[in-house]
Scaffold this motif. Sequence first.
Motif, PDB file in Angstrom:
ATOM      1  N   VAL A   1       0.830  -1.207   0.000  1.00  0.00           N
ATOM      2  CA  VAL A   1       0.000   0.000   0.000  1.00  0.00           C
ATOM      3  C   VAL A   1       0.863   1.254   0.000  1.00  0.00           C
ATOM      4  O   VAL A   1       0.540   2.250  -0.665  1.00  0.00           O
ATOM      5  N   ASP A   2       2.000   1.222   0.717  1.00  0.00           N
ATOM      6  CA  ASP A   2       2.884   2.396   0.710  1.00  0.00           C
ATOM      7  C   ASP A   2       3.474   2.629  -0.676  1.00  0.00           C
ATOM      8  O   ASP A   2       3.528   3.765  -1.171  1.00  0.00           O
ATOM      9  N   THR A   3       3.927   1.546  -1.319  1.00  0.00           N
ATOM     10  CA  THR A   3       4.524   1.689  -2.649  1.00  0.00           C
ATOM     11  C   THR A   3       3.482   2.108  -3.678  1.00  0.00           C
ATOM     12  O   THR A   3       3.730   2.994  -4.512  1.00  0.00           O
TER      13      THR A   3
ATOM     14  N   THR B   1      11.067   0.454  -9.192  1.00  0.00           N
ATOM     15  CA  THR B   1      10.092   0.355  -8.096  1.00  0.00           C
ATOM     16  C   THR B   1       9.525  -1.045  -8.013  1.00  0.00           C
ATOM     17  O   THR B   1       9.468  -1.649  -6.928  1.00  0.00           O
ATOM     18  N   VAL B   2       9.127  -1.591  -9.140  1.00  0.00           N
ATOM     19  CA  VAL B   2       8.524  -2.924  -9.159  1.00  0.00           C
ATOM     20  C   VAL B   2       9.558  -3.979  -8.788  1.00  0.00           C
ATOM     21  O   VAL B   2       9.267  -4.924  -8.042  1.00  0.00           O
ATOM     22  N   ARG B   3      10.802  -3.823  -9.312  1.00  0.00           N
ATOM     23  CA  ARG B   3      11.846  -4.801  -8.986  1.00  0.00           C
ATOM     24  C   ARG B   3      12.148  -4.820  -7.496  1.00  0.00           C
ATOM     25  O   ARG B   3      12.369  -5.882  -6.900  1.00  0.00           O
ATOM     26  N   SER B   4      12.148  -3.658  -6.855  1.00  0.00           N
ATOM     27  CA  SER B   4      12.456  -3.607  -5.419  1.00  0.00           C
ATOM     28  C   SER B   4      11.397  -4.344  -4.606  1.00  0.00           C
ATOM     29  O   SER B   4      11.719  -5.038  -3.636  1.00  0.00           O
ATOM     30  N   VAL B   5      10.136  -4.221  -5.009  1.00  0.00           N
ATOM     31  CA  VAL B   5       9.078  -4.955  -4.309  1.00  0.00           C
ATOM     32  C   VAL B   5       9.230  -6.447  -4.552  1.00  0.00           C
ATOM     33  O   VAL B   5       9.095  -7.259  -3.632  1.00  0.00           O
ATOM     34  N   ALA B   6       9.533  -6.825  -5.793  1.00  0.00           N
ATOM     35  CA  ALA B   6       9.717  -8.246  -6.110  1.00  0.00           C
ATOM     36  C   ALA B   6      10.860  -8.840  -5.301  1.00  0.00           C
ATOM     37  O   ALA B   6      10.773  -9.976  -4.809  1.00  0.00           O
ATOM     38  N   GLU B   7      11.948  -8.097  -5.149  1.00  0.00           N
ATOM     39  CA  GLU B   7      13.084  -8.601  -4.359  1.00  0.00           C
ATOM     40  C   GLU B   7      12.714  -8.769  -2.895  1.00  0.00           C
ATOM     41  O   GLU B   7      13.121  -9.734  -2.249  1.00  0.00           O
ATOM     42  N   ALA B   8      11.919  -7.827  -2.365  1.00  0.00           N
ATOM     43  CA  ALA B   8      11.515  -7.930  -0.960  1.00  0.00           C
ATOM     44  C   ALA B   8      10.571  -9.103  -0.734  1.00  0.00           C
ATOM     45  O   ALA B   8      10.672  -9.806   0.284  1.00  0.00           O
ATOM     46  N   VAL B   9       9.658  -9.338  -1.683  1.00  0.00           N
ATOM     47  CA  VAL B   9       8.650 -10.393  -1.516  1.00  0.00           C
ATOM     48  C   VAL B   9       9.243 -11.760  -1.804  1.00  0.00           C
ATOM     49  O   VAL B   9       9.054 -12.710  -1.025  1.00  0.00           O
TER      50      VAL B   9
ATOM     51  N   ASP C   1      -2.821  -3.209  -9.199  1.00  0.00           N
ATOM     52  CA  ASP C   1      -1.941  -2.923 -10.340  1.00  0.00           C
ATOM     53  C   ASP C   1      -0.490  -3.242  -9.988  1.00  0.00           C
ATOM     54  O   ASP C   1       0.249  -3.848 -10.780  1.00  0.00           O
ATOM     55  N   LEU C   2      -0.076  -2.842  -8.798  1.00  0.00           N
ATOM     56  CA  LEU C   2       1.292  -3.142  -8.362  1.00  0.00           C
ATOM     57  C   LEU C   2       1.520  -4.651  -8.269  1.00  0.00           C
ATOM     58  O   LEU C   2       2.550  -5.169  -8.716  1.00  0.00           O
ATOM     59  N   VAL C   3       0.561  -5.372  -7.711  1.00  0.00           N
ATOM     60  CA  VAL C   3       0.692  -6.828  -7.580  1.00  0.00           C
ATOM     61  C   VAL C   3       0.820  -7.473  -8.953  1.00  0.00           C
ATOM     62  O   VAL C   3       1.632  -8.392  -9.162  1.00  0.00           O
ATOM     63  N   LYS C   4       0.053  -6.996  -9.905  1.00  0.00           N
ATOM     64  CA  LYS C   4       0.123  -7.548 -11.261  1.00  0.00           C
ATOM     65  C   LYS C   4       1.505  -7.336 -11.864  1.00  0.00           C
ATOM     66  O   LYS C   4       2.090  -8.240 -12.496  1.00  0.00           O
ATOM     67  N   ARG C   5       2.083  -6.162 -11.666  1.00  0.00           N
ATOM     68  CA  ARG C   5       3.410  -5.854 -12.210  1.00  0.00           C
ATOM     69  C   ARG C   5       4.486  -6.691 -11.518  1.00  0.00           C
ATOM     70  O   ARG C   5       5.401  -7.212 -12.174  1.00  0.00           O
TER      71      ARG C   5
ATOM     72  N   ALA D   1       4.431 -10.281 -12.651  1.00  0.00           N
ATOM     73  CA  ALA D   1       5.071 -10.475 -13.955  1.00  0.00           C
ATOM     74  C   ALA D   1       6.581 -10.594 -13.813  1.00  0.00           C
ATOM     75  O   ALA D   1       7.222 -11.390 -14.507  1.00  0.00           O
ATOM     76  N   VAL D   2       7.160  -9.819 -12.904  1.00  0.00           N
ATOM     77  CA  VAL D   2       8.606  -9.902 -12.668  1.00  0.00           C
ATOM     78  C   VAL D   2       8.978 -11.247 -12.066  1.00  0.00           C
ATOM     79  O   VAL D   2      10.006 -11.858 -12.409  1.00  0.00           O
ATOM     80  N   LEU D   3       8.139 -11.722 -11.140  1.00  0.00           N
ATOM     81  CA  LEU D   3       8.434 -12.978 -10.450  1.00  0.00           C
ATOM     82  C   LEU D   3       8.112 -14.206 -11.300  1.00  0.00           C
ATOM     83  O   LEU D   3       8.573 -15.314 -10.976  1.00  0.00           O
ATOM     84  N   ALA D   4       7.325 -14.031 -12.361  1.00  0.00           N
ATOM     85  CA  ALA D   4       6.847 -15.183 -13.134  1.00  0.00           C
ATOM     86  C   ALA D   4       8.013 -15.884 -13.819  1.00  0.00           C
ATOM     87  O   ALA D   4       8.913 -15.264 -14.361  1.00  0.00           O
ATOM     88  N   GLY D   5       7.978 -17.212 -13.812  1.00  0.00           N
ATOM     89  CA  GLY D   5       8.932 -18.042 -14.530  1.00  0.00           C
ATOM     90  C   GLY D   5       8.182 -19.178 -15.147  1.00  0.00           C
ATOM     91  O   GLY D   5       6.957 -19.182 -15.218  1.00  0.00           O
ATOM     92  N   ASP D   6       8.899 -20.174 -15.612  1.00  0.00           N
ATOM     93  CA  ASP D   6       8.251 -21.358 -16.163  1.00  0.00           C
ATOM     94  C   ASP D   6       7.488 -22.059 -15.061  1.00  0.00           C
ATOM     95  O   ASP D   6       8.005 -22.265 -13.958  1.00  0.00           O
ATOM     96  N   ALA D   7       6.239 -22.449 -15.333  1.00  0.00           N
ATOM     97  CA  ALA D   7       5.426 -23.158 -14.338  1.00  0.00           C
ATOM     98  C   ALA D   7       6.057 -24.499 -14.031  1.00  0.00           C
ATOM     99  O   ALA D   7       6.513 -25.195 -14.941  1.00  0.00           O
ATOM    100  N   PRO D   8       6.130 -24.900 -12.777  1.00  0.00           N
ATOM    101  CA  PRO D   8       6.732 -26.195 -12.435  1.00  0.00           C
ATOM    102  C   PRO D   8       5.904 -27.336 -12.992  1.00  0.00           C
ATOM    103  O   PRO D   8       4.682 -27.290 -12.983  1.00  0.00           O
TER     104      PRO D   8
END
Length: 815
Positions: free
Chosen positions: A510-512, A523-531, A566-570, A573-580
Amino acid sequence: MTGTDVQKEAEDSGPSGYAAARLRLLTEGTRSGPPRRAALADLTDEWLTGLFAAGAEGLRGASLVAVGGYGRGELSPRSDLDLLLLHDGGDTKAVAALADRLWYPVWDLGLDLDHSVRTPAEARKTAAEDLKVQLGLLDARHIAGDLGLTASLRTAVLADWRNQAPKRLPELQELCAERAERQGELQYLLEPDLKEARGGLRDATALRAVAASWLADAPREGLADARRRLLDVRDALHLTTGRATDRLALQEQDQVAAELGLLDADTLLRQVYEAARLVSYASDVTWREVGRVLRSRAVRPRLRAMLGGGKPPGERSPLAEGVVEQDGEVVLARAARPERDPVLPLRAAAAAAQAGLPLSLHAVRRLAATVRPVPTPWPAEAREQLVTLLGSGRPTIEVWEALEAEGLITRLLPDWERVRCRPQRNAVHLWTVDRHLIETAVRASEFTRRVSRPDLLLVAALLHDIGKGWPGDHSVAGEIIAKDVAARIGFDHHDVTVVATLVRHHLLLVDTATRRDLEDPATVRSVAEAVGSQGTLELLHALTEADALATGPAAWSSWRGSLVADLVKRVSAVLAGDAPDEPEEAAPTAEQERLALEAAATGSPVLSLRAQTEPSAGQEPSGEPEPLGVELLIAVPDQPGVLPAVAGVLAMHRLTVRTAELRSLTLPDGVDGSVLLLDWRVAAEYGSLPQAARLRSDLVRALDGSLDVAGRLAERDAAYPRRRGVVAPAARVSVHPAASRLATVIEVRSQDAPGLLYRIGRALEDAGVRVRSAHVSTLGANAVDAFYVTGPEGAPLPGDEAASVARKLEETLRG
């Protein structure tokens, strides 16, 4: 000057003497609290007695009576005087003159006065018409004049109250509820009304009235101290402001705290909240008891005669091991042994919340007095019961408060003490820290179908603000505490890390979303790295919304929600990889292979039922979370209907499935046929486990069609209909087409219930699909199940067919 000297000065000097003595009494630094209130009442009695004697010379059949708070001897510095001039109806002119001699001196001193002049008959008639008048008369106390007249009125009023209690007590309860609706909960308000808000002095007085009816009584432990504490705060508020106010305004809290010798305003509010919480809980328990007594009295005399003339024993129906329902409350079973069963408090609380019933006062007190500490780390059942309690929605709050009232919460979670009754000086927040945490769990329970790990969501919701009891950034402190708590309650290292991450970053989304440029990739990469992972992001999204909704209406809006989404969607996408892909089949154990070969050789199911041992208290854990219940291994020659048959037989025997794996086992070379292996963990709803031979016999009959599983389950449900209890979120069924190349993955998220897996298996069977493997888990009261299915030819389902199967399965579960 002593109290006797003060009274002597008042007697000698008339109104001005009383005023001086009163002022001296109120400014004495050595006397406060109950002694000062009693001394002020005594001083006022002496002064009014003198006024009465001077004005009633030659008049008989009259008396002066204190009622309400003055009648109880609880005069705060600016309290009004509640007085009744009682007379026998004789010389009315003389009585009127006496009234003037009494009331005018009081008004001349600027004191508030609530007065009336009545005969005993008029007083009783007015009381019958006005509940507030009757409540005041219950505390009638003689001051001067004809003692017999006062005594006879008191006797008559109490008799009227007891005779009319079945009618008047519901009226009183409604009055309390209306006042609570207007004034709010004293235990959460930043500027509370000490008298009118729920849990305040009015409610404490109402409890005295209930006790006077002899119909029911309030829990007495701590109630007198809570009332005294609220009166002490009101005294200090009157002295600080110089006004007859009961509202503890923000700008006056520091002065009131100083007057009481407290550290600061937060310490003052915490003491007020603790007192109010005790009064509120006592009110809840008392009004439940009043309702129970009135319902039992409403049974028609003829029915009572049919039942033997006495009070029929309350019917007891089991809810969980050691826990039953009786008279609309959850009580302990007669065979329950809290001293031997450390999980019983959590099991009873979870059962009560799931059923939407209150925990009985007697049960909670017995648990608090006798139960042993839960071993560390907690056994799996304790963790599951905590998750079930947290996921029960609104009923969780009342059950949690019952545990907290007897000190059980802080014994289970010692870190809770630092946030208990802690105020939040922020206009956005509606609740104290501890209540906000429970509210967040309640809100999170609505989102359990959105996440694959509802247990982690609920525990993170409970702990996300736990750091507010410590100095510094509460998110940083909370992360440390959450790691310790999650490990103590038995989560493995991975789950502990997820919970700690959720607590550390519960404000991140919510802050971001509201303060940063979402078009900036950094901005999106920093959230992805934290999560760190899609699963944690899914949990954090649900926690963010639950936290905001539990804070107050100003903390969440559709605009904020859309920004966060919107942030979660972005980030996703950064975190997405090949489905196991579907995991490779694990090699069978020797026991599994033995059962499979026997099933292939005999052409019938074979099973093994083995108790699952857990580390005892003080024993080092293995590092992996221990499964809940006992291990059930079943090998069955591959054939249609295995999943619903096994699930149905277990449901018939009241066995709850906690985890379940189903897979096709490759047999050694030279062995014909194909075998399905089921490796399940089950637990008895209550009572003992059935014999393995009985389970196998029923399974054989279920598979050959000679056992009507559906009919037997329907008969049981008809004989013992399950109460509706918690209204859980609707079941959610989804298709994950990219999760496997070999099968279509259908995921089911639903409220766990007896026979749930049987219904799912039956629905999949009716849809004509083959379950290639299944992965079933029960997390608290939530079932999260994945089924790898194929068509009859062994290929994944086409997209439209998979969607149709999922839709029909969802309709079945919601029906």
